[in-house]
Design a protein around this motif. Structure first.
Motif, PDB file in Angstrom:
ATOM      1  N   LEU A   7     111.500  69.848  40.852  1.00  0.00           N
ATOM      2  CA  LEU A   7     110.837  68.762  41.555  1.00  0.00           C
ATOM      3  C   LEU A   7     110.752  69.066  43.045  1.00  0.00           C
ATOM      4  O   LEU A   7     109.711  68.856  43.673  1.00  0.00           O
ATOM      5  N   GLU A   8     111.827  69.589  43.602  1.00  0.00           N
ATOM      6  CA  GLU A   8     111.855  69.895  45.031  1.00  0.00           C
ATOM      7  C   GLU A   8     110.852  70.992  45.379  1.00  0.00           C
ATOM      8  O   GLU A   8     110.157  70.911  46.394  1.00  0.00           O
ATOM      9  N   ALA A  12     107.531  70.553  47.759  1.00  0.00           N
ATOM     10  CA  ALA A  12     107.314  71.441  48.902  1.00  0.00           C
ATOM     11  C   ALA A  12     105.971  72.162  48.799  1.00  0.00           C
ATOM     12  O   ALA A  12     105.258  72.315  49.806  1.00  0.00           O
ATOM     13  N   GLU A  13     105.594  72.591  47.598  1.00  0.00           N
ATOM     14  CA  GLU A  13     104.317  73.277  47.417  1.00  0.00           C
ATOM     15  C   GLU A  13     103.141  72.359  47.747  1.00  0.00           C
ATOM     16  O   GLU A  13     102.195  72.755  48.432  1.00  0.00           O
ATOM     17  N   ALA A  91      97.527  72.175  35.767  1.00  0.00           N
ATOM     18  CA  ALA A  91      98.005  72.383  34.392  1.00  0.00           C
ATOM     19  C   ALA A  91      99.243  73.268  34.343  1.00  0.00           C
ATOM     20  O   ALA A  91     100.020  73.187  33.388  1.00  0.00           O
ATOM     21  N   LYS A  92      99.445  74.083  35.358  1.00  0.00           N
ATOM     22  CA  LYS A  92     100.643  74.935  35.419  1.00  0.00           C
ATOM     23  C   LYS A  92     101.857  74.163  35.910  1.00  0.00           C
ATOM     24  O   LYS A  92     102.971  74.678  35.859  1.00  0.00           O
ATOM     25  N   ARG A  93     101.628  72.926  36.376  1.00  0.00           N
ATOM     26  CA  ARG A  93     102.703  72.171  37.009  1.00  0.00           C
ATOM     27  C   ARG A  93     102.920  70.782  36.421  1.00  0.00           C
ATOM     28  O   ARG A  93     103.983  70.197  36.604  1.00  0.00           O
ATOM     29  N   PHE A  94     101.896  70.235  35.765  1.00  0.00           N
ATOM     30  CA  PHE A  94     101.911  68.847  35.320  1.00  0.00           C
ATOM     31  C   PHE A  94     101.444  68.733  33.874  1.00  0.00           C
ATOM     32  O   PHE A  94     100.756  69.613  33.361  1.00  0.00           O
ATOM     33  N   PRO A  95     101.728  67.594  33.228  1.00  0.00           N
ATOM     34  CA  PRO A  95     101.163  67.337  31.899  1.00  0.00           C
ATOM     35  C   PRO A  95      99.660  67.037  31.986  1.00  0.00           C
ATOM     36  O   PRO A  95      99.104  66.839  33.075  1.00  0.00           O
ATOM     37  N   LEU A  96      99.019  66.990  30.832  1.00  0.00           N
ATOM     38  CA  LEU A  96      97.573  66.737  30.774  1.00  0.00           C
ATOM     39  C   LEU A  96      97.179  65.411  31.412  1.00  0.00           C
ATOM     40  O   LEU A  96      96.044  65.269  31.886  1.00  0.00           O
ATOM     41  N   HIS A 182     106.022  58.750  43.020  1.00  0.00           N
ATOM     42  CA  HIS A 182     105.296  59.044  41.779  1.00  0.00           C
ATOM     43  C   HIS A 182     105.461  60.443  41.213  1.00  0.00           C
ATOM     44  O   HIS A 182     105.128  60.657  40.044  1.00  0.00           O
ATOM     45  N   LEU A 183     105.933  61.397  41.989  1.00  0.00           N
ATOM     46  CA  LEU A 183     105.944  62.770  41.500  1.00  0.00           C
ATOM     47  C   LEU A 183     106.826  62.938  40.268  1.00  0.00           C
ATOM     48  O   LEU A 183     106.392  63.486  39.249  1.00  0.00           O
TER      49      LEU A 183
END
Length: 194
Positions: A7-8, A12-13, A91-96, A182-183
Motif C-alpha cells: 500500500l505504501e 508513493a508511486e 490492472a497491474k496494481r488494482f482489481p477490475l 480510498h486506496l
C-alpha cells in the motif's frame, strides 16, 4: 490480474506520477491534470460511489501522464490511447473494479454521444477533436457491445464525472487525503460494482 504491491509503495508511486507529471494543462479548461483528477475524485465521493470508483475517477487519465507523446497529441491528430495505457497500468496494481472503468471511459464518451441528445454538443473543442480520433459515434452493434461490458455503468458514471471536473475555481481535498480514504479499500474485491 493485479500485482502484489505494498500500500505504501502504491501510494508513493501515485504521488510521484501526479505530483510530478500532472502539472500539465488539462485541455482548454485553465486547470491541470492534478486538479482534474482531484475534482473527479471529489465528485465521485460526493455521489457516495465505491472506493474503487473514487480511485478510478482519480486515476482515469493516468495514461496521459505515462506516455511520451507530449502534452496535446490530439491537436497533432494522434490518439494517445490514454484509456488503454491507463487501464494497463491500473490492472497491474488494482482489481477490475478500478482498471475496467478506466479502460472504458472513452468508450463511455462515444456511447453517450451516440445515444444521448445534446451530449456531444456539450463537449469542449478538444474533447470533440479527441472524439473523432477515438472512433466517433458508436453504431448500434458497438453500443450493444459496450453495454454488455461488466463495468459499463461505472464507466458511464466516471465519464459524467469527467465532464463535471473542469472547474478552474473548484477547491478539493489533497491527493493524499483521497488516497488515505480510498486506496486501501479500492484494493479489495468489493461485492457491489458501484
Amino acid at each position: 490480474m493485479t500485482k502484489l504491491v505494498s500500500l505504501e509503495a502504491l501510494h508513493a508511486e501515485i504521488r510521484d506520477i501526479y505530483l510530478g507529471n500532472a502539472q500539465r494543462p488539462y485541455g482548454l479548461y485553465g486547470i491541470n491534470q492534478l486538479q482534474h483528477a482531484l475534482q473527479s475524485a471529489a465528485h465521485a465521493e460526493a455521489q457516495a460511489l465505491s472506493s474503487a470508483l473514487v480511485i478510478a475517477c482519480l486515476l482515469h487519465d493516468v495514461g496521459h501522464m505515462i506516455h511520451d507523446l507530449g502534452e496535446a497529441p490530439a491537436e497533432d491528430g494522434v490518439d494517445d490511447l490514454h484509456e488503454a495505457l491507463g487501464a494497463e497500468w491500473a490492472a497491474k496494481r488494482f482489481p477490475l473494479a478500478v482498471s475496467d472503468p478506466i479502460r472504458l471511459h472513452v468508450a463511455a464518451k462515444r456511447y453517450l454521444c451516440s445515444v444521448e441528445p445534446g451530449y456531444e454538443d456539450g463537449l469542449s473543442k478538444d474533447s470533440r477533436i479527441s472524439l473523432a480520433l477515438q472512433g466517433g459515434l458508436m453504431d448500434s452493434a458497438e453500443q450493444l457491445a459496450f453495454l454488455h461490458e461488466p463495468f459499463a455503468d461505472q464507466a458511464i458514471a466516471l465519464r459524467r464525472i469527467d465532464e463535471l471536473a473542469k472547474d478552474k475555481h473548484a477547491v478539493t481535498d489533497s491527493l493524499d487525503a483521497f488516497l488515505d480514504r480510498h486506496l486501501a479499500a479500492s484494493l479489495t474485491i468489493e461485492t457491489t460494482l458501484a
